[in-house]
Design a protein around this motif. Structure first.
Motif, mmCIF file in Angstrom:
data_model
loop_
_atom_site.group_PDB
_atom_site.id
_atom_site.type_symbol
_atom_site.label_atom_id
_atom_site.label_comp_id
_atom_site.label_asym_id
_atom_site.label_seq_id
_atom_site.Cartn_x
_atom_site.Cartn_y
_atom_site.Cartn_z
ATOM 1 N N PRO A 23 0.825 -1.210 0.000
ATOM 2 C CA PRO A 23 0.000 0.000 0.000
ATOM 3 C C PRO A 23 0.862 1.265 0.000
ATOM 4 C CG PRO A 23 -0.903 -1.603 1.518
ATOM 5 C CD PRO A 23 0.428 -2.141 1.051
ATOM 6 N N ARG A 24 0.585 2.167 -0.960
ATOM 7 C CA ARG A 24 1.258 3.455 -1.106
ATOM 8 C C ARG A 24 2.729 3.342 -1.527
ATOM 9 N NH1 ARG A 24 -2.175 7.216 -1.881
ATOM 10 N NH2 ARG A 24 -0.699 8.748 -1.202
ATOM 11 N N HIS A 25 3.169 2.169 -2.026
ATOM 12 C CA HIS A 25 4.532 1.976 -2.517
ATOM 13 C C HIS A 25 4.487 1.222 -3.846
ATOM 14 C CE1 HIS A 25 5.330 2.648 1.778
ATOM 15 N NE2 HIS A 25 6.459 3.173 1.349
ATOM 16 N N ALA A 26 5.239 1.743 -4.815
ATOM 17 C CA ALA A 26 5.254 1.106 -6.132
ATOM 18 C C ALA A 26 6.573 1.408 -6.828
ATOM 19 C CB ALA A 26 4.100 1.611 -6.984
ATOM 20 N N SER A 27 6.865 0.638 -7.859
ATOM 21 C CA SER A 27 7.995 0.941 -8.738
ATOM 22 C C SER A 27 7.439 1.197 -10.124
ATOM 23 C CB SER A 27 8.997 -0.218 -8.755
ATOM 24 O OG SER A 27 8.392 -1.407 -9.188
ATOM 25 N N ILE A 28 8.056 2.138 -10.832
ATOM 26 C CA ILE A 28 7.620 2.460 -12.180
ATOM 27 C C ILE A 28 8.823 2.447 -13.109
ATOM 28 C CG2 ILE A 28 5.641 3.829 -11.416
ATOM 29 C CD1 ILE A 28 7.227 6.336 -12.142
ATOM 30 N N GLN A 84 14.085 8.111 -30.820
ATOM 31 C CA GLN A 84 13.544 9.342 -31.394
ATOM 32 C C GLN A 84 12.600 10.061 -30.456
ATOM 33 O OE1 GLN A 84 12.813 6.230 -32.338
ATOM 34 N NE2 GLN A 84 10.860 6.072 -33.387
ATOM 35 N N TRP A 85 12.113 9.394 -29.424
ATOM 36 C CA TRP A 85 11.182 9.997 -28.481
ATOM 37 C C TRP A 85 11.867 10.456 -27.198
ATOM 38 C CZ3 TRP A 85 6.991 11.063 -30.933
ATOM 39 C CH2 TRP A 85 6.559 10.252 -31.974
ATOM 40 N N GLN A 86 13.109 10.098 -27.008
ATOM 41 C CA GLN A 86 13.811 10.474 -25.782
ATOM 42 C C GLN A 86 14.085 11.970 -25.768
ATOM 43 O OE1 GLN A 86 17.194 7.848 -25.435
ATOM 44 N NE2 GLN A 86 15.899 6.040 -25.398
ATOM 45 N N GLY A 87 13.927 12.580 -24.613
ATOM 46 C CA GLY A 87 14.165 14.005 -24.459
ATOM 47 C C GLY A 87 12.988 14.876 -24.853
ATOM 48 N N ALA A 88 11.867 14.268 -25.211
ATOM 49 C CA ALA A 88 10.700 15.035 -25.650
ATOM 50 C C ALA A 88 9.663 15.214 -24.547
ATOM 51 C CB ALA A 88 10.056 14.346 -26.856
ATOM 52 N N GLY A 89 9.922 14.691 -23.348
ATOM 53 C CA GLY A 89 8.978 14.814 -22.239
ATOM 54 C C GLY A 89 7.975 13.684 -22.134
ATOM 55 N N ALA A 90 8.042 12.719 -23.047
ATOM 56 C CA ALA A 90 7.063 11.621 -23.033
ATOM 57 C C ALA A 90 7.225 10.741 -21.800
ATOM 58 C CB ALA A 90 7.187 10.785 -24.304
ATOM 59 N N ALA A 91 8.451 10.475 -21.381
ATOM 60 C CA ALA A 91 8.665 9.642 -20.190
ATOM 61 C C ALA A 91 8.117 10.334 -18.947
ATOM 62 C CB ALA A 91 10.148 9.324 -20.020
ATOM 63 N N ARG A 92 8.314 11.632 -18.859
ATOM 64 C CA ARG A 92 7.775 12.397 -17.725
ATOM 65 C C ARG A 92 6.253 12.335 -17.720
ATOM 66 N NH1 ARG A 92 9.466 17.284 -18.966
ATOM 67 N NH2 ARG A 92 7.542 17.641 -20.125
ATOM 68 N N ASP A 93 5.650 12.534 -18.880
ATOM 69 C CA ASP A 93 4.190 12.478 -18.978
ATOM 70 C C ASP A 93 3.663 11.095 -18.620
ATOM 71 O OD1 ASP A 93 4.239 15.131 -19.764
ATOM 72 O OD2 ASP A 93 3.974 14.669 -21.905
ATOM 73 N N ALA A 94 4.314 10.057 -19.125
ATOM 74 C CA ALA A 94 3.893 8.684 -18.812
ATOM 75 C C ALA A 94 4.067 8.396 -17.327
ATOM 76 C CB ALA A 94 4.686 7.686 -19.656
ATOM 77 N N GLY A 95 5.186 8.828 -16.750
ATOM 78 C CA GLY A 95 5.420 8.633 -15.318
ATOM 79 C C GLY A 95 4.368 9.331 -14.471
ATOM 80 N N ASN A 96 4.026 10.555 -14.838
ATOM 81 C CA ASN A 96 2.981 11.278 -14.103
ATOM 82 C C ASN A 96 1.642 10.551 -14.193
ATOM 83 O OD1 ASN A 96 4.688 13.319 -13.239
ATOM 84 N ND2 ASN A 96 4.226 14.654 -14.968
ATOM 85 N N ALA A 97 1.320 10.031 -15.369
ATOM 86 C CA ALA A 97 0.067 9.287 -15.537
ATOM 87 C C ALA A 97 0.069 8.020 -14.689
ATOM 88 C CB ALA A 97 -0.154 8.953 -17.007
ATOM 89 N N LEU A 98 1.208 7.331 -14.636
ATOM 90 C CA LEU A 98 1.301 6.126 -13.801
ATOM 91 C C LEU A 98 1.132 6.442 -12.322
ATOM 92 C CD1 LEU A 98 4.243 4.207 -15.485
ATOM 93 C CD2 LEU A 98 1.847 3.516 -15.428
ATOM 94 N N ILE A 99 1.756 7.511 -11.880
ATOM 95 C CA ILE A 99 1.627 7.902 -10.469
ATOM 96 C C ILE A 99 0.184 8.246 -10.141
ATOM 97 C CG2 ILE A 99 2.254 9.682 -8.793
ATOM 98 C CD1 ILE A 99 5.070 9.653 -10.184
ATOM 99 N N GLU A 100 -0.463 8.984 -11.029
ATOM 100 C CA GLU A 100 -1.881 9.309 -10.794
ATOM 101 C C GLU A 100 -2.727 8.046 -10.779
ATOM 102 O OE1 GLU A 100 -5.449 11.857 -12.881
ATOM 103 O OE2 GLU A 100 -3.385 12.522 -13.154
ATOM 104 N N PHE A 101 -2.482 7.129 -11.713
ATOM 105 C CA PHE A 101 -3.213 5.871 -11.778
ATOM 106 C C PHE A 101 -3.006 5.045 -10.504
ATOM 107 C CE2 PHE A 101 -3.052 1.306 -12.808
ATOM 108 C CZ PHE A 101 -4.359 1.112 -13.192
ATOM 109 N N GLY A 102 -1.763 4.964 -10.047
ATOM 110 C CA GLY A 102 -1.447 4.101 -8.913
ATOM 111 C C GLY A 102 -1.793 4.657 -7.557
ATOM 112 N N PHE A 103 -1.889 5.978 -7.453
ATOM 113 C CA PHE A 103 -2.019 6.569 -6.120
ATOM 114 C C PHE A 103 -3.185 7.522 -5.942
ATOM 115 C CE2 PHE A 103 2.475 5.442 -6.511
ATOM 116 C CZ PHE A 103 2.580 4.605 -5.416
ATOM 117 N N VAL A 104 -3.926 7.823 -6.983
ATOM 118 C CA VAL A 104 -5.038 8.784 -6.836
ATOM 119 C C VAL A 104 -6.360 8.047 -6.931
ATOM 120 C CG1 VAL A 104 -6.141 10.803 -7.849
ATOM 121 C CG2 VAL A 104 -3.670 10.667 -7.699
#
Length: 68
Positions: free
Chosen positions: A36-41, A48-68
């Motif tokens: 509970p309240r602990h996860a790994s992502i 071609q997608w690195q450095g474009a902010g996609a990983a940050r956006d995906a990580g934020n979506a995962l955190i919201e999915f897992g904890f909100v």
């Protein structure tokens, strides 16, 4: 393995595709609920997608999915 994990009850592991707004596959990301309240992502993207902010956006979506 991912298909097998999708049938677990309770489900604690999710692996999801990351796609661009035009529908192009960029990579994948996943979350594993450890306790509970602990996860790994993690996130894997094509070069071609690195450095474009996609990983940050995906990580934020995962955190919201897992904890909100």
């Amino acid at each position: 393995m991912f298909i097998e994990q999708s049938g677990e009850i309770p489900r604690t592991k999710y692996q999801l595709a990351v796609v661009s707004l035009s529908g192009e596959l960029m990579g994948s990301c996943g979350i594993r609920i450890e306790s509970p309240r602990h996860a790994s992502i993690g996130c894997e993207l094509g070069r071609q997608w690195q450095g474009a902010g996609a990983a940050r956006d995906a990580g934020n979506a995962l955190i919201e999915f897992g904890f909100v």
